[in-house]
Write an enzyme that holds these catalytic residues in place. Structure first.
Site, PDB file in Angstrom:
ATOM      1  N   LYS A  25     111.474   1.439  40.772  1.00 50.63           N
ATOM      2  CA  LYS A  25     112.068   0.799  39.594  1.00 50.63           C
ATOM      3  C   LYS A  25     113.235  -0.131  39.916  1.00 50.63           C
ATOM      4  CE  LYS A  25     109.727   1.521  37.025  1.00 50.63           C
ATOM      5  NZ  LYS A  25     108.341   0.965  37.216  1.00 50.63           N
ATOM      6  N   GLY A  39     112.755  -3.272  41.252  1.00 49.23           N
ATOM      7  CA  GLY A  39     112.319  -4.671  41.347  1.00 49.23           C
ATOM      8  C   GLY A  39     111.252  -4.880  42.410  1.00 49.23           C
ATOM      9  N   HIS A  91     108.170   2.655  49.504  1.00 54.58           N
ATOM     10  CA  HIS A  91     109.354   3.349  48.978  1.00 54.58           C
ATOM     11  C   HIS A  91     109.908   4.305  50.037  1.00 54.58           C
ATOM     12  CE1 HIS A  91     108.874   1.784  45.011  1.00 54.58           C
ATOM     13  NE2 HIS A  91     107.898   2.566  44.625  1.00 54.58           N
ATOM     14  N   ARG A 103     118.954  -1.785  43.001  1.00 59.13           N
ATOM     15  CA  ARG A 103     119.294  -2.104  41.607  1.00 59.13           C
ATOM     16  C   ARG A 103     120.328  -1.087  41.142  1.00 59.13           C
ATOM     17  NH1 ARG A 103     114.831  -1.975  36.615  1.00 59.13           N
ATOM     18  NH2 ARG A 103     116.029  -3.260  35.162  1.00 59.13           N
ATOM     19  N   THR A 138     109.351 -15.654  37.104  1.00 60.11           N
ATOM     20  CA  THR A 138     110.213 -15.288  35.965  1.00 60.11           C
ATOM     21  C   THR A 138     109.563 -14.120  35.223  1.00 60.11           C
ATOM     22  OG1 THR A 138     109.102 -16.849  34.530  1.00 60.11           O
ATOM     23  CG2 THR A 138     111.119 -17.628  35.614  1.00 60.11           C
ATOM     24  N   MET A 142     105.518 -13.603  34.680  1.00 63.34           N
ATOM     25  CA  MET A 142     104.886 -12.455  35.361  1.00 63.34           C
ATOM     26  C   MET A 142     104.256 -11.482  34.372  1.00 63.34           C
ATOM     27  SD  MET A 142     107.153 -11.281  38.635  1.00 63.34           S
ATOM     28  CE  MET A 142     106.261  -9.749  38.824  1.00 63.34           C
ATOM     29  N   LYS A 146     111.476  -4.482  30.125  1.00 61.91           N
ATOM     30  CA  LYS A 146     112.547  -5.318  29.557  1.00 61.91           C
ATOM     31  C   LYS A 146     113.057  -6.338  30.572  1.00 61.91           C
ATOM     32  CE  LYS A 146     114.658  -2.821  25.779  1.00 61.91           C
ATOM     33  NZ  LYS A 146     115.918  -2.238  25.286  1.00 61.91           N
ATOM     34  N   GLY A 147     113.133  -5.898  31.826  1.00 63.90           N
ATOM     35  CA  GLY A 147     113.525  -6.812  32.892  1.00 63.90           C
ATOM     36  C   GLY A 147     114.927  -7.376  32.751  1.00 63.90           C
TER      37      GLY A 147
HETATM   38  P1  A3P Z   1     112.545  -2.366  33.374  1.00 60.54           P
HETATM   39  O1  A3P Z   1     111.763  -1.109  33.174  1.00 60.54           O
HETATM   40  O2  A3P Z   1     114.036  -2.141  33.283  1.00 60.54           O
HETATM   41  O3  A3P Z   1     112.091  -3.477  32.505  1.00 60.54           O
HETATM   42  P2  A3P Z   1     109.484  -1.632  40.178  1.00 60.54           P
HETATM   43  O4  A3P Z   1     108.533  -2.737  40.395  1.00 60.54           O
HETATM   44  O5  A3P Z   1     110.359  -1.358  41.362  1.00 60.54           O
HETATM   45  O6  A3P Z   1     108.828  -0.425  39.663  1.00 60.54           O
HETATM   46  O7  A3P Z   1     110.529  -2.126  39.074  1.00 60.54           O
HETATM   47  C1  A3P Z   1     110.128  -2.321  37.744  1.00 60.54           C
HETATM   48  C2  A3P Z   1     111.267  -2.955  36.991  1.00 60.54           C
HETATM   49  O8  A3P Z   1     111.420  -4.326  37.405  1.00 60.54           O
HETATM   50  C3  A3P Z   1     111.003  -2.980  35.483  1.00 60.54           C
HETATM   51  O9  A3P Z   1     112.298  -2.853  34.882  1.00 60.54           O
HETATM   52  C4  A3P Z   1     110.427  -4.379  35.307  1.00 60.54           C
HETATM   53  O10 A3P Z   1     110.475  -4.867  34.002  1.00 60.54           O
HETATM   54  C5  A3P Z   1     111.333  -5.167  36.260  1.00 60.54           C
HETATM   55  N1  A3P Z   1     110.768  -6.470  36.622  1.00 60.54           N
HETATM   56  C6  A3P Z   1     109.560  -6.736  37.141  1.00 60.54           C
HETATM   57  N2  A3P Z   1     109.375  -8.071  37.267  1.00 60.54           N
HETATM   58  C7  A3P Z   1     110.516  -8.656  36.822  1.00 60.54           C
HETATM   59  C8  A3P Z   1     110.944 -10.024  36.682  1.00 60.54           C
HETATM   60  N3  A3P Z   1     110.156 -11.045  37.008  1.00 60.54           N
HETATM   61  N4  A3P Z   1     112.186 -10.250  36.192  1.00 60.54           N
HETATM   62  C9  A3P Z   1     112.992  -9.225  35.837  1.00 60.54           C
HETATM   63  N5  A3P Z   1     112.641  -7.917  35.942  1.00 60.54           N
HETATM   64  C10 A3P Z   1     111.419  -7.644  36.422  1.00 60.54           C
END
Ligand code: A3P
Length: 292
Positions: free
Chosen positions: A46, A48, A101, A123, A221, A225, A251-252
Site C-alpha cells: 500500500k 505505491g 514486498h 509512504r 497520473t 491509471m 483515493k490516491g
Molecule cells: P489509496 O488506497 O490510499 O488510494 P500499492 O500498489 O502499494 O498496493 O498501493 C496502493 C495505493 O497507491 C492506493 O492508495 C492507490 O490508490 C495508490 N495509487 C496507485 N496508483 C496511484 C497513482 N497513479 N497516483 C496516486 N496514488 C496511486
C-alpha cells in the site's frame, strides 16, 4: 481478535499470503539468479507499488508508452515471491523488472552485487494503514477486519501481511549500503511526478525525450491509471480481488488517514511508532499541503 492463519504464513519472521506462495519457492529465493540489468521495485504493501510498477514499465517499454503492446502490469513487472502467472523468469528478456514486498534479509543474495538496481518506495504509515484497511475489504487474500481500531492494532503489532511496517523500512534503510538502491516516497511522487520520473530515468540510465517523459507522466497520473485496464489490476482474477467491492486505485492522495483515525487512535499510533520513526533518515509528509 487474533489474525487467522488462513491469511498469514510466517517464514523466517515475515508474513506471506499462504495461498500464493510455498516454502519451496521461498527457500529458492535466496539463490534466485540475478542479472546486473535487473530492476527490483521493493515496497511495503500500500505504499505505491502499482504506481511505480506502471512508471517503470512505461519508462522501459516503448510499446507500453505508445500503446502498441497490450501487456498488463503483472507480466511487465511480476512479483518475485508471488509468481501468480507461473512465469518462467529465466527466459525473460533483459532488463527484467520485478516487484517485491520482501524485507532486506529475504531478497535474493545476488542483489547485493552492487550493480543490480533496487528502488524502494515508502509512504507515510498512517496512509499506508488506511489504504491497507480498505484493501482488506477488497482483496480476498487479506483478512477483512470491520473495526478500524482492531485493524490498526494488528498493523502496529505487525500482525498483517508483510509484517511490521517499521521493521521493513528500518531494515532497508539500515542496509542501504549493501545495495545499489534509490529511495523514493509516495508523497514526492504525488507532489512532483515529473521530477520523480526523471529521477528514476536517471537512476536506470535511461534517456527519454521530453515528449516520452510527458507520456510517462501522463499515463501514470491517478486518473489515467484508474481507467487503464493494463495498469489498474482489473485483470486480477476475482479469487484474488473481488472487483465488486472496490478498486485498486482508491483515493490516491496524502492525508486520507485524517478522515478515519480518531484523535485517540492517532495518539496511540504515535506513541508506538514516533520514537523509532524519528531515527529514520527520512522526513515524512502527512498532508497534501505539507512541504516536502
Ligand atoms: P489509496 O488506497 O490510499 O488510494 P500499492 O500498489 O502499494 O498496493 O498501493 C496502493 C495505493 O497507491 C492506493 O492508495 C492507490 O490508490 C495508490 N495509487 C496507485 N496508483 C496511484 C497513482 N497513479 N497516483 C496516486 N496514488 C496511486
Amino acid at each position: 481478535m487474533q489474525p487467522s492463519e488462513k491469511y498469514l504464513f510466517k517464514y523466517k519472521g515475515f508474513s506471506f499470503q499462504p495461498d500464493l506462495v510455498t516454502v519451496e519457492v521461498l527457500d529458492s529465493l535466496e539463490d534466485f539468479e540475478i542479472r546486473d540489468s535487473d530492476v527490483f521495485l521493493v515496497t511495503y504493501p500500500k505504499s505505491g507499488t502499482i504506481w511505480t510498477q506502471n512508471i517503470l514499465s512505461l519508462i522501459c517499454h516503448e510499446g507500453h508508452r505508445d500503446g502498441t503492446e497490450n501487456i498488463d502490469l503483472l507480466d511487465r513487472v511480476p512479483w518475485v515471491e508471488y509468481n501468480i502467472r507461473n512465469m518462467d523468469y529465466i527466459s525473460r528478456v533483459s532488463p527484467r523488472l520485478f516487484a517485491s514486498h520482501l524485507p532486506y534479509y529475504l531478497v535474493p543474495k545476488g542483489l547485493r552485487n552492487g550493480r543490480t538496481k533496487v528502488i524502494y518506495v515508502s509512504r507515510n504509515p498512517k496512509d499506508v494503514l488506511v489504504s491497507y484497511y480498505h484493501f482488506a475489504k477488497f482483496s480476498t487474500k487479506v483478512e477483512e477486519v470491520e473495526d478500524f481500531g482492531i485493524f490498526m492494532e494488528r498493523f502496529i503489532s505487525g500482525n498483517v501481511l508483510a509484517s511490521l511496517w517499521l521493521d521493513h523500512i528500518e531494515g532497508w534503510y539500515a542496509h542501504r549500503d549493501d545495495f545499489n538502491i534509490l529511495f523514493l516516497t509516495y508523497e514526492e511522487m504525488k507532489k512532483d511526478l515529473r521530477s520523480t520520473v526523471l529521477k528514476i530515468c536517471n537512476f536506470l540510465g535511461k534517456r527519454l525525450t521530453e515528449k516520452e517523459v510527458d507520456t510517462v507522466v501522463n499515463k501514470a497520473t491517478f486518473d489515467k491509471m484508474k481507467l487503464d485496464q493494463r495498469a489498474n489490476y482489473e485483470f486480477m482474477p476475482s479469487d484474488i480481488l473481488d472487483h465488486s467491492k472496490g478498486t485498486f486505485l482508491r483515493k490516491g492522495t496524502i492525508g486520507d488517514w485524517k478522515n478515519i483515525m480518531t484523535v485517540a487512535q492517532n495518539e496511540r499510533f504515535d506513541s508506538v511508532f514516533k520514537e523509532r520513526m524519528e531515527k529514520l533518515p527520512i522526513k515524512f509528509c502527512w498532508d497534501i499541503s505539507d512541504e516536502l
